[in-house]
Design an enzyme around this catalytic site. Structure first.
Site, PDB file in Angstrom:
ATOM      1  N   GLY A  77       4.482   1.495   1.150  1.00  0.00           N
ATOM      2  CA  GLY A  77       3.163   1.825   1.722  1.00  0.00           C
ATOM      3  C   GLY A  77       2.083   0.961   1.109  1.00  0.00           C
ATOM      4  N   SER A 114       0.197  -1.613   2.277  1.00  0.00           N
ATOM      5  CA  SER A 114      -0.768  -2.395   3.056  1.00  0.00           C
ATOM      6  C   SER A 114      -2.154  -1.790   3.163  1.00  0.00           C
ATOM      7  CB  SER A 114      -0.208  -2.616   4.465  1.00  0.00           C
ATOM      8  OG  SER A 114       0.012  -1.357   5.086  1.00  0.00           O
ATOM      9  N   PHE A 146      -4.163   3.925  -0.891  1.00  0.00           N
ATOM     10  CA  PHE A 146      -3.761   3.982  -2.297  1.00  0.00           C
ATOM     11  C   PHE A 146      -2.684   2.962  -2.640  1.00  0.00           C
ATOM     12  CE2 PHE A 146      -5.497   8.427  -2.278  1.00  0.00           C
ATOM     13  CZ  PHE A 146      -6.433   8.217  -3.282  1.00  0.00           C
ATOM     14  N   PHE A 154       4.435  -0.827   7.377  1.00  0.00           N
ATOM     15  CA  PHE A 154       4.722  -0.864   8.813  1.00  0.00           C
ATOM     16  C   PHE A 154       3.436  -1.294   9.494  1.00  0.00           C
ATOM     17  CE2 PHE A 154       5.756   0.848  12.982  1.00  0.00           C
ATOM     18  CZ  PHE A 154       7.115   0.615  13.056  1.00  0.00           C
ATOM     19  N   GLU A 155       3.336  -2.543   9.871  1.00  0.00           N
ATOM     20  CA  GLU A 155       2.077  -3.052  10.425  1.00  0.00           C
ATOM     21  C   GLU A 155       2.337  -3.956  11.629  1.00  0.00           C
ATOM     22  OE1 GLU A 155      -0.743  -1.961   9.491  1.00  0.00           O
ATOM     23  OE2 GLU A 155      -0.269  -0.998   7.580  1.00  0.00           O
ATOM     24  N   ALA A 183      10.149   1.850   6.429  1.00  0.00           N
ATOM     25  CA  ALA A 183      10.578   2.200   5.074  1.00  0.00           C
ATOM     26  C   ALA A 183      11.522   3.402   5.047  1.00  0.00           C
ATOM     27  CB  ALA A 183       9.362   2.492   4.194  1.00  0.00           C
ATOM     28  N   TYR A 208      -5.359  22.145   3.794  1.00  0.00           N
ATOM     29  CA  TYR A 208      -4.433  21.232   3.141  1.00  0.00           C
ATOM     30  C   TYR A 208      -3.302  21.958   2.410  1.00  0.00           C
ATOM     31  CZ  TYR A 208      -2.846  16.776   1.421  1.00  0.00           C
ATOM     32  OH  TYR A 208      -2.076  15.660   1.201  1.00  0.00           O
ATOM     33  N   LYS A 258       3.823  18.433   0.369  1.00  0.00           N
ATOM     34  CA  LYS A 258       3.476  17.985  -0.989  1.00  0.00           C
ATOM     35  C   LYS A 258       4.180  18.847  -2.044  1.00  0.00           C
ATOM     36  CE  LYS A 258       0.853  14.455   0.082  1.00  0.00           C
ATOM     37  NZ  LYS A 258       1.464  13.098  -0.009  1.00  0.00           N
TER      38      LYS A 258
HETATM   39  P1  NAD Z   1      -2.745   4.895   4.423  1.00  0.00           P
HETATM   40  O1  NAD Z   1      -2.593   5.254   5.848  1.00  0.00           O
HETATM   41  O2  NAD Z   1      -3.913   4.080   4.007  1.00  0.00           O
HETATM   42  O3  NAD Z   1      -1.425   4.122   3.907  1.00  0.00           O
HETATM   43  C1  NAD Z   1      -0.147   4.449   4.377  1.00  0.00           C
HETATM   44  C2  NAD Z   1       0.815   3.309   4.126  1.00  0.00           C
HETATM   45  O4  NAD Z   1       2.118   3.698   4.576  1.00  0.00           O
HETATM   46  C3  NAD Z   1       0.475   2.022   4.880  1.00  0.00           C
HETATM   47  O5  NAD Z   1       0.739   0.915   4.033  1.00  0.00           O
HETATM   48  C4  NAD Z   1       1.473   2.028   6.045  1.00  0.00           C
HETATM   49  O6  NAD Z   1       1.797   0.742   6.548  1.00  0.00           O
HETATM   50  C5  NAD Z   1       2.664   2.660   5.362  1.00  0.00           C
HETATM   51  N1  NAD Z   1       3.639   3.239   6.295  1.00  0.00           N
HETATM   52  C6  NAD Z   1       3.484   4.290   7.137  1.00  0.00           C
HETATM   53  N2  NAD Z   1       4.644   4.525   7.805  1.00  0.00           N
HETATM   54  C7  NAD Z   1       5.535   3.609   7.375  1.00  0.00           C
HETATM   55  C8  NAD Z   1       6.904   3.319   7.677  1.00  0.00           C
HETATM   56  N3  NAD Z   1       7.599   4.042   8.567  1.00  0.00           N
HETATM   57  N4  NAD Z   1       7.491   2.282   7.055  1.00  0.00           N
HETATM   58  C9  NAD Z   1       6.814   1.517   6.152  1.00  0.00           C
HETATM   59  N5  NAD Z   1       5.523   1.758   5.812  1.00  0.00           N
HETATM   60  C10 NAD Z   1       4.904   2.778   6.418  1.00  0.00           C
HETATM   61  O7  NAD Z   1      -2.685   6.288   3.624  1.00  0.00           O
HETATM   62  P2  NAD Z   1      -3.129   6.767   2.155  1.00  0.00           P
HETATM   63  O8  NAD Z   1      -4.254   7.714   2.295  1.00  0.00           O
HETATM   64  O9  NAD Z   1      -3.240   5.620   1.218  1.00  0.00           O
HETATM   65  O10 NAD Z   1      -1.860   7.649   1.782  1.00  0.00           O
HETATM   66  C11 NAD Z   1      -0.875   7.272   0.845  1.00  0.00           C
HETATM   67  C12 NAD Z   1      -0.423   8.489   0.069  1.00  0.00           C
HETATM   68  O11 NAD Z   1      -1.511   8.986  -0.715  1.00  0.00           O
HETATM   69  C13 NAD Z   1       0.021   9.667   0.959  1.00  0.00           C
HETATM   70  O12 NAD Z   1       1.125  10.300   0.366  1.00  0.00           O
HETATM   71  C14 NAD Z   1      -1.178  10.594   0.919  1.00  0.00           C
HETATM   72  O13 NAD Z   1      -0.834  11.926   1.163  1.00  0.00           O
HETATM   73  C15 NAD Z   1      -1.629  10.389  -0.512  1.00  0.00           C
HETATM   74  N6  NAD Z   1      -3.001  10.848  -0.823  1.00  0.00           N
HETATM   75  C16 NAD Z   1      -4.064  10.495  -0.043  1.00  0.00           C
HETATM   76  C17 NAD Z   1      -5.329  10.990  -0.342  1.00  0.00           C
HETATM   77  C18 NAD Z   1      -6.541  10.630   0.482  1.00  0.00           C
HETATM   78  O14 NAD Z   1      -7.572  11.285   0.319  1.00  0.00           O
HETATM   79  N7  NAD Z   1      -6.481   9.627   1.307  1.00  0.00           N
HETATM   80  C19 NAD Z   1      -5.522  11.819  -1.457  1.00  0.00           C
HETATM   81  C20 NAD Z   1      -4.431  12.124  -2.247  1.00  0.00           C
HETATM   82  C21 NAD Z   1      -3.172  11.633  -1.914  1.00  0.00           C
HETATM   83 NA    NA Z   2      -1.099   3.554   0.915  1.00  0.00          NA
END
Ligand code: NAD
Ligand code: NA
Length: 395
Positions: free
Chosen positions: A47, A49, A52, A73-74, A111, A233, A242
């Site tokens: 993940g 791209s 986080f 996945f982009e 992934a 949530y 979670k």
């Molecule tokens: P995001 O959408 O910015 O990033 C998701 C990433 O997953 C991207 O790089 C995407 O390309 C990749 N991805 C999705 N499906 C895929 C697949 N099938 N194969 C390969 N790659 C794939 O999301 P985010 O907010 O950075 O979330 C990342 C983690 O952080 C999650 O577990 C989320 O629950 C957690 N989180 C987010 C927050 C928030 O406030 N945004 C807070 C706490 C925890």
């Molecule tokens: Na991410």
């Protein structure tokens, strides 16, 4: 071609590739300004791209000199459009990392698939030998299982239905949104997509293939949030997923004992990302939280959170700083009782007419636009973008 933003509801339909480069560069500059730390040198990011995952990769490469393999996945350019923000983030990250003398490899694909696991194992063997850290940062609405079954996650509550004001980013307006209670099947499916099963499959495959260095660690990202958001949530379908992720950390930790390794969950603060903007009602909490945290000087974006996680709470002078449940609490500032009291005092007062005055919804909106390469300082949005040269770039 001149690119202007196309937002639909809470989803961006396009991105500005040159703006995405500026956003990656800003994150790199912020990590460099924070100073170097002694971190892992070979890292796999699932993940990688956006959000986080991207911030983790930037913090480790430019803060600790890590070589990385990033999986995401982009979409690239096609007759449907220029491609996704994450596609360009991967490219700009790799270019900057290589300029700094680091290895940065992008693997694009699913992934959740065994094919991708095999591809990652081969790439680790060829390019890095082994890895010292595996970051699990996937956010997805769908997982295709090994037998081809498609499982979808839903964003629903449990128990009673929940409704409240939600944010429509397209119109910059509040709209009533509600979450229906999930069925047991919907809870189960969301756990399958966003729980810990796939994380465990990754660590099993990597360990069996001897791709984990002695003492290797893994961390997955989670959210818990304050009681006021539990119906959205923690007590919702995603919260069940979670909980499963947290329980899986124990299982993986036992497995890693064989190589002296450890598994952790980092409980992060709420932030604007592609994934979080999509959760009903939550962005209103987020706008209020951002206002309060900025006022008190404790606001952090993705990059500041991840820099503090690695430099301070995983690879700092005290080693890993976690609670008894393997949770690293990066939500410490968000959950400060004074901050939550201020947010809770504002939330019931929010109306479609006053929300901009009560919270930092302009900041939230700007962060959302910047995820897609818009509204960054130093980018000339009036200048045409050279589509042909962008099409030649490979991740
Ligand atoms: P995001 O959408 O910015 O990033 C998701 C990433 O997953 C991207 O790089 C995407 O390309 C990749 N991805 C999705 N499906 C895929 C697949 N099938 N194969 C390969 N790659 C794939 O999301 P985010 O907010 O950075 O979330 C990342 C983690 O952080 C999650 O577990 C989320 O629950 C957690 N989180 C987010 C927050 C928030 O406030 N945004 C807070 C706490 C925890
Ligand atoms: Na991410």
């Amino acid at each position: 071609m001149i690119i202007t933003p196309q937002i639909q509801g809470c989803v961006a339909r396009n991105c500005h590739p040159i703006g995405c480069r500026a956003a990656v560069q800003q994150q790199i500059a912020s990590v460099r300004a924070a100073g170097p730390f002694n971190g892992p040198k070979r890292v796999l990011v699932l993940g990688a791209s956006s959000g986080f995952g991207l911030a983790s990769r930037i913090a480790l490469t430019f803060g600790a000199g890590a070589d990385t393999i990033g999986i995401s996945f982009e979409r690239g350019p096609s007759d449907k459009g220029l491609g996704s923000a994450g596609w360009y983030n991967n490219i700009w990250f790799r270019q900057a990392a290589e300029q700094a003398g680091r290895i940065a490899i992008n693997l694009i694909g699913d992934a959740f698939s065994d094919t991708m696991r095999q591809q990652a194992i081969e790439t680790i063997r060829q390019q890095l030998g082994q890895v010292d850290l595996v970051i699990y940062s996937l956010a997805s609405g769908i997982r295709v299982l090994a037998d081809g079954t498609q499982v979808r996650s839903v964003l629903k509550t449990t128990g009673q239905p929940f409704s409240g004001w939600g944010l429509d980013l397209e119109r910059d307006a509040l709209v009533q949104q509600s979450l229906a209670p999930a069925t047991p099947e919907e809870i189960r499916d969301t756990v399958t997509v966003m729980g810990g099963e796939d994380w465990q499959l990754w660590l099993q495959a990597l360990q069996q293939a001897d791709c984990l260095a002695p003492g290797a660690q893994t961390v997955a990202y989670s959210y818990i949030g304050p009681e006021s958001t539990y119906p959205l949530y923690r007590d919702g379908t995603i919260g069940y997923a979670k909980e499963h992720l947290h329980a899986t950390a124990e299982t993986i930790n036992l497995q890693l004992a064989q190589i002296g390794g450890h598994a952790w969950v980092s409980v992060c603060k709420a932030l604007v990302t592609k994934a979080s903007a999509y959760i009903p009602v939550l962005p209103v909490y987020l706008g209020l939280l951002m206002g309060v945290m900025k006022e008190r000087g404790v606001h952090e974006g993705c990059i500041e959170q991840m820099q503090r996680l690695f430099a301070g709470k995983m690879y700092g002078p005290n080693g890993v700083v976690a609670d008894g449940n393997r949770l690293i609490r990066m939500d410490d500032h968000e959950l400060d009782p004074a901050i939550q009291a201020a947010v809770s005092a504002l939330w019931p007062k929010v109306t479609p007419d006053n929300f901009h005055a009560l919270g930092d919804f302009a900041g939230l909106r700007r962060d959302f636009m910047q995820l897609n390469g818009f509204e960054l300082t130093g980018v000339d949005y009036g200048a045409p973008v050279d589509v042909a040269s962008l099409t030649e770039l490979i991740p």
